[in-house]
Write a protein that holds these residues in place. Structure first.
Motif, PDB file in Angstrom:
ATOM      1  N   VAL A   1       5.257  17.151 -20.588  1.00 36.04           N
ATOM      2  CA  VAL A   1       4.128  16.264 -20.865  1.00 36.04           C
ATOM      3  C   VAL A   1       4.614  14.826 -21.062  1.00 36.04           C
ATOM      4  CG1 VAL A   1       2.297  15.727 -22.511  1.00 36.04           C
ATOM      5  CG2 VAL A   1       2.674  18.097 -21.807  1.00 36.04           C
ATOM      6  N   ALA A   2       5.742  14.684 -21.736  1.00 37.22           N
ATOM      7  CA  ALA A   2       6.316  13.351 -21.928  1.00 37.22           C
ATOM      8  C   ALA A   2       6.700  12.723 -20.584  1.00 37.22           C
ATOM      9  CB  ALA A   2       7.537  13.429 -22.840  1.00 37.22           C
ATOM     10  N   GLY A   3       7.214  13.530 -19.658  1.00 42.45           N
ATOM     11  CA  GLY A   3       7.539  13.029 -18.322  1.00 42.45           C
ATOM     12  C   GLY A   3       6.305  12.537 -17.602  1.00 42.45           C
ATOM     13  N   LEU A   4       5.204  13.283 -17.725  1.00 42.70           N
ATOM     14  CA  LEU A   4       3.942  12.878 -17.109  1.00 42.70           C
ATOM     15  C   LEU A   4       3.452  11.565 -17.714  1.00 42.70           C
ATOM     16  CD1 LEU A   4       1.656  13.703 -15.137  1.00 42.70           C
ATOM     17  CD2 LEU A   4       0.539  14.820 -17.089  1.00 42.70           C
ATOM     18  N   ALA A   5       3.564  11.442 -19.037  1.00 39.10           N
ATOM     19  CA  ALA A   5       3.136  10.221 -19.723  1.00 39.10           C
ATOM     20  C   ALA A   5       3.961   9.014 -19.272  1.00 39.10           C
ATOM     21  CB  ALA A   5       3.231  10.408 -21.234  1.00 39.10           C
ATOM     22  N   LEU A   6       5.260   9.223 -19.086  1.00 37.60           N
ATOM     23  CA  LEU A   6       6.115   8.134 -18.614  1.00 37.60           C
ATOM     24  C   LEU A   6       5.693   7.666 -17.220  1.00 37.60           C
ATOM     25  CD1 LEU A   6       9.651   9.320 -19.779  1.00 37.60           C
ATOM     26  CD2 LEU A   6       8.430   7.282 -20.568  1.00 37.60           C
ATOM     27  N   GLY A   7       5.295   8.618 -16.374  1.00 33.72           N
ATOM     28  CA  GLY A   7       4.817   8.256 -15.044  1.00 33.72           C
ATOM     29  C   GLY A   7       3.551   7.412 -15.116  1.00 33.72           C
ATOM     30  N   GLY A   8       2.626   7.788 -16.013  1.00 30.92           N
ATOM     31  CA  GLY A   8       1.415   6.998 -16.190  1.00 30.92           C
ATOM     32  C   GLY A   8       1.722   5.598 -16.701  1.00 30.92           C
ATOM     33  N   LEU A   9       2.668   5.519 -17.633  1.00 31.94           N
ATOM     34  CA  LEU A   9       3.076   4.222 -18.163  1.00 31.94           C
ATOM     35  C   LEU A   9       3.672   3.355 -17.060  1.00 31.94           C
ATOM     36  CD1 LEU A   9       3.618   2.315 -20.558  1.00 31.94           C
ATOM     37  CD2 LEU A   9       5.804   3.517 -20.896  1.00 31.94           C
ATOM     38  N   GLN A  10       4.434   3.960 -16.167  1.00 34.36           N
ATOM     39  CA  GLN A  10       5.047   3.203 -15.077  1.00 34.36           C
ATOM     40  C   GLN A  10       3.976   2.626 -14.148  1.00 34.36           C
ATOM     41  OE1 GLN A  10       7.585   1.713 -14.503  1.00 34.36           O
ATOM     42  NE2 GLN A  10       8.626   2.120 -12.575  1.00 34.36           N
TER      43      GLN A  10
ATOM     44  N   TRP B   1       0.844  -1.207   0.000  1.00 34.75           N
ATOM     45  CA  TRP B   1       0.000   0.000   0.000  1.00 34.75           C
ATOM     46  C   TRP B   1       0.870   1.244   0.000  1.00 34.75           C
ATOM     47  CZ3 TRP B   1      -0.764   4.122   3.408  1.00 34.75           C
ATOM     48  CH2 TRP B   1      -1.885   4.911   3.143  1.00 34.75           C
ATOM     49  N   SER B   2       1.938   1.264   0.779  1.00 34.63           N
ATOM     50  CA  SER B   2       2.845   2.416   0.840  1.00 34.63           C
ATOM     51  C   SER B   2       3.521   2.637  -0.503  1.00 34.63           C
ATOM     52  CB  SER B   2       3.897   2.202   1.929  1.00 34.63           C
ATOM     53  OG  SER B   2       3.296   2.066   3.198  1.00 34.63           O
ATOM     54  N   HIS B   3       3.895   1.538  -1.157  1.00 34.12           N
ATOM     55  CA  HIS B   3       4.537   1.631  -2.465  1.00 34.12           C
ATOM     56  C   HIS B   3       3.587   2.274  -3.485  1.00 34.12           C
ATOM     57  CE1 HIS B   3       7.351   0.734  -5.600  1.00 34.12           C
ATOM     58  NE2 HIS B   3       6.558  -0.147  -6.204  1.00 34.12           N
ATOM     59  N   ARG B   4       2.353   1.820  -3.476  1.00 37.54           N
ATOM     60  CA  ARG B   4       1.373   2.378  -4.415  1.00 37.54           C
ATOM     61  C   ARG B   4       1.027   3.825  -4.062  1.00 37.54           C
ATOM     62  NH1 ARG B   4      -2.963  -2.295  -6.235  1.00 37.54           N
ATOM     63  NH2 ARG B   4      -1.508  -4.057  -6.289  1.00 37.54           N
ATOM     64  N   LEU B   5       0.907   4.114  -2.766  1.00 31.10           N
ATOM     65  CA  LEU B   5       0.587   5.489  -2.357  1.00 31.10           C
ATOM     66  C   LEU B   5       1.695   6.447  -2.778  1.00 31.10           C
ATOM     67  CD1 LEU B   5      -1.376   7.344  -0.796  1.00 31.10           C
ATOM     68  CD2 LEU B   5       0.052   6.956   1.228  1.00 31.10           C
ATOM     69  N   LEU B   6       2.944   6.014  -2.628  1.00 35.50           N
ATOM     70  CA  LEU B   6       4.061   6.867  -3.023  1.00 35.50           C
ATOM     71  C   LEU B   6       4.033   7.120  -4.526  1.00 35.50           C
ATOM     72  CD1 LEU B   6       6.541   8.414  -2.164  1.00 35.50           C
ATOM     73  CD2 LEU B   6       7.871   6.288  -2.236  1.00 35.50           C
ATOM     74  N   GLY B   7       3.641   6.115  -5.298  1.00 33.84           N
ATOM     75  CA  GLY B   7       3.494   6.313  -6.732  1.00 33.84           C
ATOM     76  C   GLY B   7       2.448   7.368  -7.049  1.00 33.84           C
ATOM     77  N   ARG B   8       1.325   7.321  -6.358  1.00 31.75           N
ATOM     78  CA  ARG B   8       0.282   8.336  -6.558  1.00 31.75           C
ATOM     79  C   ARG B   8       0.779   9.717  -6.146  1.00 31.75           C
ATOM     80  NH1 ARG B   8      -2.678   3.833  -4.250  1.00 31.75           N
ATOM     81  NH2 ARG B   8      -4.232   3.016  -5.745  1.00 31.75           N
ATOM     82  N   LEU B   9       1.521   9.765  -5.037  1.00 36.49           N
ATOM     83  CA  LEU B   9       2.065  11.040  -4.566  1.00 36.49           C
ATOM     84  C   LEU B   9       2.993  11.651  -5.597  1.00 36.49           C
ATOM     85  CD1 LEU B   9       2.576  13.174  -2.372  1.00 36.49           C
ATOM     86  CD2 LEU B   9       4.343  11.666  -1.431  1.00 36.49           C
ATOM     87  N   ILE B  10       3.817  10.823  -6.223  1.00 39.10           N
ATOM     88  CA  ILE B  10       4.716  11.335  -7.259  1.00 39.10           C
ATOM     89  C   ILE B  10       3.905  11.903  -8.418  1.00 39.10           C
ATOM     90  CG2 ILE B  10       6.447  10.670  -8.984  1.00 39.10           C
ATOM     91  CD1 ILE B  10       7.483   8.611  -6.957  1.00 39.10           C
ATOM     92  N   GLY B  11       2.834  11.225  -8.797  1.00 39.94           N
ATOM     93  CA  GLY B  11       1.985  11.725  -9.873  1.00 39.94           C
ATOM     94  C   GLY B  11       1.406  13.089  -9.561  1.00 39.94           C
ATOM     95  N   VAL B  12       0.903  13.258  -8.346  1.00 43.42           N
ATOM     96  CA  VAL B  12       0.326  14.548  -7.936  1.00 43.42           C
ATOM     97  C   VAL B  12       1.421  15.606  -7.843  1.00 43.42           C
ATOM     98  CG1 VAL B  12      -0.834  15.769  -6.048  1.00 43.42           C
ATOM     99  CG2 VAL B  12      -1.621  13.495  -6.740  1.00 43.42           C
ATOM    100  N   ALA B  13       2.580  15.220  -7.263  1.00 40.78           N
ATOM    101  CA  ALA B  13       3.685  16.167  -7.091  1.00 40.78           C
ATOM    102  C   ALA B  13       4.251  16.619  -8.424  1.00 40.78           C
ATOM    103  CB  ALA B  13       4.789  15.532  -6.241  1.00 40.78           C
TER     104      ALA B  13
END
Length: 364
Positions: free
Chosen positions: A142-151, A107-119
Motif C-alpha cells: 500500500v505504501a508503494g502505491l501511495a508513493l506512486g500517487g505522490l509521484q 503524452w507518452s511520459h504521462r501515459l507510461l506513468g498511468r500504465l505503471i499505476g495500473v500495472a
C-alpha cells in the motif's frame, strides 16, 4: 523489514511451499514494475532533452489518456500551449507538426506513468484477493502505491512551475521528481530482494552484517548525487563549462559563491551546481571503492564481494558516461544513457545493501 535476514528454506508438504511460491510470483511482479520505472526515467529524460515537458498545459489524470483525435482538437492543444511563456519567448511561430513532436513525448511520459499505476494496482488487488499476500507485506505494498500517487502529483507540481513567469520548470521540482522516481525504484527493488532472501520461518533469521551500515551510506550518497544531477539538468548546467578535468580553466573555478546568500549558489548557480555534481561523483566513486576494499579484506563477506565489485564498477561507468556527456556538450544519446544508467546504479547499490542487510552468508 527488520529481523529477517536469511535464505528461504521450505519443508515439503507444508504451507511454507505455498508461501515460497507466492513470494516468487510477487517478486517477479515487482521486478516488472521496476523495469517500467526504468523506462519511465528514460522517457522522462527524453522529454526533458527535447524540451517537451510543457507541451501539455493541463493535468487530466483520466481524460488525458486520450490524445487529440482531430485537427480541431490538435489546434485546441496548440492554442493552450501558445498561452505560456515557453511558446511566447522561445517557440513563437511553432507549426502544428512541430508541436505534435513535443506533445507526443510528454503524452507518452504521462501515459507510461498511468500504465505503471495500473500495472501495480491491478496485480496487487489480485494477489490480495486470492490470499497470496502475507499480512506483514500488505502495508508495504500500500505504501508503494501511495508513493506512486505522490509521484504523479509531484510530476504535475513540476510542470506547473513552468507555466507561469518562466520558460522552464523549477530545478528544485525537477530534482525532486527524478529523485523520488529513483527512490520508488529502490523501494520496490529492495522489497523484491527482501522477499528473495527472507526466510519463511522467522526463527531462521540472522543479524545484519556489520558492513550493511557502510552499504547504506553508499546508497544514501548515490541518492544525494542523483538529486544534484537533477539540479544540473534543471539549470541546463551541463551546457556550460564543457571541459574535464579542468572547469573554466581550473580544478576549482573562481566565482563559486558569488550569489548572496551563499547557500543559494548550491541550487541556482550554474557554475556551482555543476562543480558540486563533479565533486560528488568523485566522492561517491571513492566511497564505492572503499566499500569494496573493506568487504574484500574480510573472510566473512564472500557473499558480498560480487555485489560490491559490481557497485564500484557501475559507479565508475556512470562517472565515465557523465564525463563523456559533458565533454560532448550533451549529445542526446549519451545524456539519455547517463540518466537511465543512474537507475541501474541504484539497483546495484541496493543489491549490495540487501545482501548485507538480509542475506546470511553461506554456512551461517
Amino acid at each position: 523489514m527488520s529481523d529477517i535476514t536469511a535464505d528461504t528454506h521450505v519443508s515439503p508438504n507444508s504451507g511454507e511451499d505455498r508461501i515460497a511460491r507466492d513470494r516468487k510470483a510477487i517478486r517477479l511482479w515487482l521486478y516488472a514494475i521496476c523495469l517500467l520505472i526504468l523506462a519511465m526515467v528514460v522517457v522522462g529524460g527524453a522529454t526533458r532533452l527535447t524540451e517537451s515537458g510543457l507541451s501539455i498545459t493541463e493535468w487530466k489524470p483520466i481524460h488525458g489518456v486520450i490524445p487529440p483525435l482531430s485537427v480541431a482538437e490538435w489546434e485546441e492543444e496548440l492554442e493552450k500551449y501558445r498561452q505560456i511563456p515557453e511558446y511566447q519567448l522561445i517557440n513563437k511561430g511553432m507549426s502544428l507538426e512541430e508541436f505534435k513532436v513535443i506533445f507526443w513525448w510528454e503524452w507518452s511520459h504521462r501515459l507510461l506513468g498511468r500504465l505503471i499505476g495500473v500495472a501495480f494496482f491491478v496485480p496487487m488487488v489480485w494477489f490480495w484477493a486470492r490470499g497470496r499476500v502475507e499480512p506483514w507485506l500488505k502495508p508495504w505494498l500500500v505504501a508503494g502505491l501511495a508513493l506512486g500517487g505522490l509521484q504523479g502529483f509531484i510530476g504535475w507540481w513540476m510542470v506547473a512551475s513552468g507555466l507561469v513567469d518562466r520558460v522552464d520548470v523549477s530545478q528544485y521540482r525537477l530534482a525532486t521528481h527524478l529523485t523520488l522516481a529513483c527512490l520508488i525504484f529502490a523501494y520496490l527493488f529492495g522489497l523484491a530482494r527482501y522477499l528473495a532472501f527472507a526466510p519463511v520461518r522467522r526463527d531462521a533469521a540472522a543479524r545484519p552484517h556489520p558492513l550493511s551500515l557502510l552499504a547504506a551510506l553508499l546508497v544514501a550518497a548515490v541518492f544525494i548525487q542523483i538529486f544534484l544531477g537533477g539540479l544540473v539538468a534543471g539549470l541546463k548546467a551541463g551546457h556550460s563549462f564543457n571541459t574535464w578535468p579542468l572547469m573554466d580553466g581550473a580544478l576549482v573555478p573562481s566565482g563559486l559563491w558569488m550569489m548572496s546568500p551563499v547557500w543559494l549558489n548550491h541550487f541556482e548557480s550554474v557554475l556551482t551546481v555543476q562543480f558540486q555534481h563533479r565533486i560528488a561523483a568523485y566522492v561517491v566513486v571513492a566511497l564505492a571503492v572503499a566499500v569494496f576494499w573493506a568487504i574484500a579484506r574480510r573472510a566473512d563477506t564472500r557473499h558480498l564481494r560480487g555485489a560490491a565489485l559490481a557497485a564500484a564498477g557501475a559507479l565508475v561507468a556512470q562517472m565515465t558516461i557523465g564525463i563523456a556527456t559533458l565533454v560532448g556538450q550533451i549529445p542526446f544519446g549519451l545524456a539519455l544513457l547517463h540518466q537511465g544508467f543512474a537507475v541501474v546504479v541504484v539497483a546495484v547499490v541496493m543489491e549490495l545493501w540487501c545482501r548485507a542487510r538480509f542475506r546470511r552468508q553461506a554456512g551461517a
